[in-house]
Design a protein around this motif. Structure first.
Motif, PDB file in Angstrom:
ATOM      1  N   PHE A 209      -1.372  -2.760   4.796  1.00  0.00           N
ATOM      2  CA  PHE A 209      -0.835  -1.396   4.667  1.00  0.00           C
ATOM      3  C   PHE A 209      -1.890  -0.484   4.026  1.00  0.00           C
ATOM      4  O   PHE A 209      -1.772  -0.100   2.853  1.00  0.00           O
ATOM      5  CB  PHE A 209       0.429  -1.391   3.819  1.00  0.00           C
ATOM      6  CG  PHE A 209       1.527  -2.281   4.310  1.00  0.00           C
ATOM      7  CD1 PHE A 209       2.342  -1.888   5.356  1.00  0.00           C
ATOM      8  CD2 PHE A 209       1.744  -3.524   3.728  1.00  0.00           C
ATOM      9  CE1 PHE A 209       3.366  -2.707   5.810  1.00  0.00           C
ATOM     10  CE2 PHE A 209       2.767  -4.345   4.166  1.00  0.00           C
ATOM     11  CZ  PHE A 209       3.579  -3.944   5.217  1.00  0.00           C
ATOM     12  N   PRO A 210      -2.931  -0.117   4.774  1.00  0.00           N
ATOM     13  CA  PRO A 210      -4.018   0.671   4.177  1.00  0.00           C
ATOM     14  C   PRO A 210      -3.605   2.058   3.713  1.00  0.00           C
ATOM     15  O   PRO A 210      -4.288   2.665   2.885  1.00  0.00           O
ATOM     16  CB  PRO A 210      -5.052   0.753   5.305  1.00  0.00           C
ATOM     17  CG  PRO A 210      -4.282   0.518   6.567  1.00  0.00           C
ATOM     18  CD  PRO A 210      -3.192  -0.433   6.191  1.00  0.00           C
ATOM     19  N   GLU A 211      -2.478   2.578   4.217  1.00  0.00           N
ATOM     20  CA  GLU A 211      -2.039   3.910   3.826  1.00  0.00           C
ATOM     21  C   GLU A 211      -0.970   3.887   2.738  1.00  0.00           C
ATOM     22  O   GLU A 211      -0.458   4.936   2.345  1.00  0.00           O
ATOM     23  CB  GLU A 211      -1.515   4.668   5.048  1.00  0.00           C
ATOM     24  CG  GLU A 211      -2.596   4.902   6.108  1.00  0.00           C
ATOM     25  CD  GLU A 211      -2.086   5.701   7.284  1.00  0.00           C
ATOM     26  OE1 GLU A 211      -0.894   6.071   7.288  1.00  0.00           O
ATOM     27  OE2 GLU A 211      -2.885   5.965   8.209  1.00  0.00           O
ATOM     28  N   ALA A 212      -0.648   2.707   2.226  1.00  0.00           N
ATOM     29  CA  ALA A 212       0.344   2.605   1.161  1.00  0.00           C
ATOM     30  C   ALA A 212      -0.222   3.137  -0.153  1.00  0.00           C
ATOM     31  O   ALA A 212      -1.436   3.297  -0.316  1.00  0.00           O
ATOM     32  CB  ALA A 212       0.800   1.153   0.999  1.00  0.00           C
ATOM     33  N   LEU A 213       0.666   3.401  -1.090  1.00  0.00           N
ATOM     34  CA  LEU A 213       0.286   3.923  -2.402  1.00  0.00           C
ATOM     35  C   LEU A 213       0.315   2.805  -3.425  1.00  0.00           C
ATOM     36  O   LEU A 213       1.313   2.081  -3.541  1.00  0.00           O
ATOM     37  CB  LEU A 213       1.253   5.035  -2.808  1.00  0.00           C
ATOM     38  CG  LEU A 213       1.089   5.637  -4.206  1.00  0.00           C
ATOM     39  CD1 LEU A 213      -0.277   6.290  -4.372  1.00  0.00           C
ATOM     40  CD2 LEU A 213       2.203   6.661  -4.474  1.00  0.00           C
ATOM     41  N   THR A 214      -0.779   2.636  -4.149  1.00  0.00           N
ATOM     42  CA  THR A 214      -0.847   1.684  -5.254  1.00  0.00           C
ATOM     43  C   THR A 214      -1.007   2.455  -6.551  1.00  0.00           C
ATOM     44  O   THR A 214      -1.869   3.337  -6.643  1.00  0.00           O
ATOM     45  CB  THR A 214      -2.038   0.719  -5.089  1.00  0.00           C
ATOM     46  OG1 THR A 214      -1.943   0.041  -3.838  1.00  0.00           O
ATOM     47  CG2 THR A 214      -2.060  -0.307  -6.213  1.00  0.00           C
ATOM     48  N   HIS A 215      -0.188   2.145  -7.527  1.00  0.00           N
ATOM     49  CA  HIS A 215      -0.307   2.805  -8.828  1.00  0.00           C
ATOM     50  C   HIS A 215      -0.172   1.763  -9.926  1.00  0.00           C
ATOM     51  O   HIS A 215       0.779   0.985  -9.942  1.00  0.00           O
ATOM     52  CB  HIS A 215       0.766   3.885  -9.007  1.00  0.00           C
ATOM     53  CG  HIS A 215       0.564   4.703 -10.247  1.00  0.00           C
ATOM     54  ND1 HIS A 215       1.249   4.466 -11.426  1.00  0.00           N
ATOM     55  CD2 HIS A 215      -0.275   5.737 -10.491  1.00  0.00           C
ATOM     56  CE1 HIS A 215       0.842   5.339 -12.333  1.00  0.00           C
ATOM     57  NE2 HIS A 215      -0.075   6.119 -11.800  1.00  0.00           N
ATOM     58  N   GLU A 216      -1.140   1.735 -10.827  1.00  0.00           N
ATOM     59  CA  GLU A 216      -1.133   0.782 -11.926  1.00  0.00           C
ATOM     60  C   GLU A 216      -1.311   1.506 -13.256  1.00  0.00           C
ATOM     61  O   GLU A 216      -2.004   2.523 -13.334  1.00  0.00           O
ATOM     62  CB  GLU A 216      -2.253  -0.246 -11.754  1.00  0.00           C
ATOM     63  CG  GLU A 216      -2.079  -1.133 -10.518  1.00  0.00           C
ATOM     64  CD  GLU A 216      -3.130  -2.228 -10.410  1.00  0.00           C
ATOM     65  OE1 GLU A 216      -2.950  -3.125  -9.578  1.00  0.00           O
ATOM     66  OE2 GLU A 216      -4.126  -2.176 -11.168  1.00  0.00           O
ATOM     67  N   VAL A 236       5.057   1.321   0.325  1.00  0.00           N
ATOM     68  CA  VAL A 236       4.844   1.575   1.745  1.00  0.00           C
ATOM     69  C   VAL A 236       5.704   2.770   2.147  1.00  0.00           C
ATOM     70  O   VAL A 236       6.875   2.868   1.762  1.00  0.00           O
ATOM     71  CB  VAL A 236       5.226   0.339   2.578  1.00  0.00           C
ATOM     72  CG1 VAL A 236       5.044   0.616   4.070  1.00  0.00           C
ATOM     73  CG2 VAL A 236       4.399  -0.873   2.153  1.00  0.00           C
ATOM     74  N   ASN A 237       5.128   3.697   2.905  1.00  0.00           N
ATOM     75  CA  ASN A 237       5.796   4.940   3.287  1.00  0.00           C
ATOM     76  C   ASN A 237       6.184   5.782   2.068  1.00  0.00           C
ATOM     77  O   ASN A 237       7.344   6.217   1.934  1.00  0.00           O
ATOM     78  CB  ASN A 237       7.041   4.668   4.153  1.00  0.00           C
ATOM     79  CG  ASN A 237       6.712   4.003   5.465  1.00  0.00           C
ATOM     80  OD1 ASN A 237       5.666   4.253   6.050  1.00  0.00           O
ATOM     81  ND2 ASN A 237       7.602   3.138   5.934  1.00  0.00           N
ATOM     82  N   PRO A 238       5.254   6.029   1.163  1.00  0.00           N
ATOM     83  CA  PRO A 238       5.603   6.785  -0.054  1.00  0.00           C
ATOM     84  C   PRO A 238       6.003   8.218   0.289  1.00  0.00           C
ATOM     85  O   PRO A 238       5.405   8.844   1.170  1.00  0.00           O
ATOM     86  CB  PRO A 238       4.313   6.758  -0.866  1.00  0.00           C
ATOM     87  CG  PRO A 238       3.215   6.608   0.152  1.00  0.00           C
ATOM     88  CD  PRO A 238       3.804   5.724   1.217  1.00  0.00           C
TER      89      PRO A 238
END
Length: 256
Positions: A209-216, A236-238
């Motif tokens: 899912f290269p277009e997903a949002l990752t937040h840490e 996924v799908n943010p």
């Protein structure tokens, strides 16, 4: 895992990260006048007493919502859920994600929550009226429901991660669920531990899912010897605008 009980960790900094993100997404999605489905694979008991021995023993709530509650003004949906929960159950109550979802969703929305632990399952049924509570494996429930009715909606995956195999299984589950339910918002919470065991799982997810949002976010351990030093969300799908909202939240965590 049937041994896991979230009461020891309820209201900690990871919950603040996860629940404030969830509340923002639900608030955004309910602005549109169309019903939605909410699916949660690992529900816990839904409502927690932060004065319980288990919560006091770890000190995680005190270091979490007990210290940073003023980050969220009254207009934030997380603050709205916290205040509503305290108004109903007292100042020491803390809402889990199923309760937050139940509070923020509308009458024509549909809630499905899975919880295997017998005691947690019984408490969840009492805490979240109107939800469909499933006493089965969360991913089995998700596959049986997807694509759900209504088709528009959100899934939260928040396992205990007590078994290392969960890190390997989640990318496979997400790939299958996204294929079955391509319009669904899929949200995953994961802990950041001192051994960084989440990295392989995250690489696999980001490849799929290269277009997903990752937040840490990172934070100090709640106590000596505690291995959790951060919290992550993979979405996924943010929804539009979530990345900006999470930047503000990340800035607050950096001030700890």
């Amino acid at each position: 895992m049937l041994s896991y009980q979230h009461l020891y960790h309820a209201g900690n900094l990871a919950d603040v990260h996860k629940h404030s993100t969830l509340a923002w997404v639900l608030d955004y999605m309910t602005r549109k006048d169309k019903p939605l489905s909410y699916i949660e694979t690992h529900g816990g008991r839904g409502l927690y007493d932060l004065t319980a021995d288990e919560a006091v023993k770890t000190g995680e709530a005190e270091a979490g919502i007990g210290s940073v509650g003023d980050w969220f003004d009254e207009g934030h949906p997380y603050a709205a859920a916290l205040n509503a929960c305290r108004d109903e159950f007292g100042d020491n109550a803390y809402p889990g994600s199923p309760w937050i979802a139940s509070h923020l969703l509308r009458g024509d929305d549909v809630l499905h929550v899975a919880e295997l632990h017998p005691q947690e399952h019984a408490a969840l049924k009492q805490a979240v009226a109107g939800a469909h509570i499933h006493g089965q494996d969360g991913f089995e429930m998700a596959y049986s429901l997807c694509p759900p009715t209504p088709r528009r909606g959100l899934m939260l995956v928040d396992p205990s991660y007590e078994v290392k195999a969960e890190y390997m299984d989640i990318p496979r589950h997400f790939a299958k669920l996204a294929k079955i339910w391509p319009v669904g918002v899929l949200m995953l919470w994961y802990p950041i531990l001192t051994d960084m065991r989440h990295r392989g799982m995250l690489r696999a997810l980001q490849t799929t899912f290269p277009e997903a949002l990752t937040h840490e976010v990172r934070f100090a351990p709640a106590r000596d010897g505690h291995r959790m030093v951060g919290s992550g969300m993979f979405i996924v799908n943010p929804p539009w605008g979530l990345d900006e909202a999470l930047k503000d939240l990340g800035d607050a965590f950096e001030q700890l």
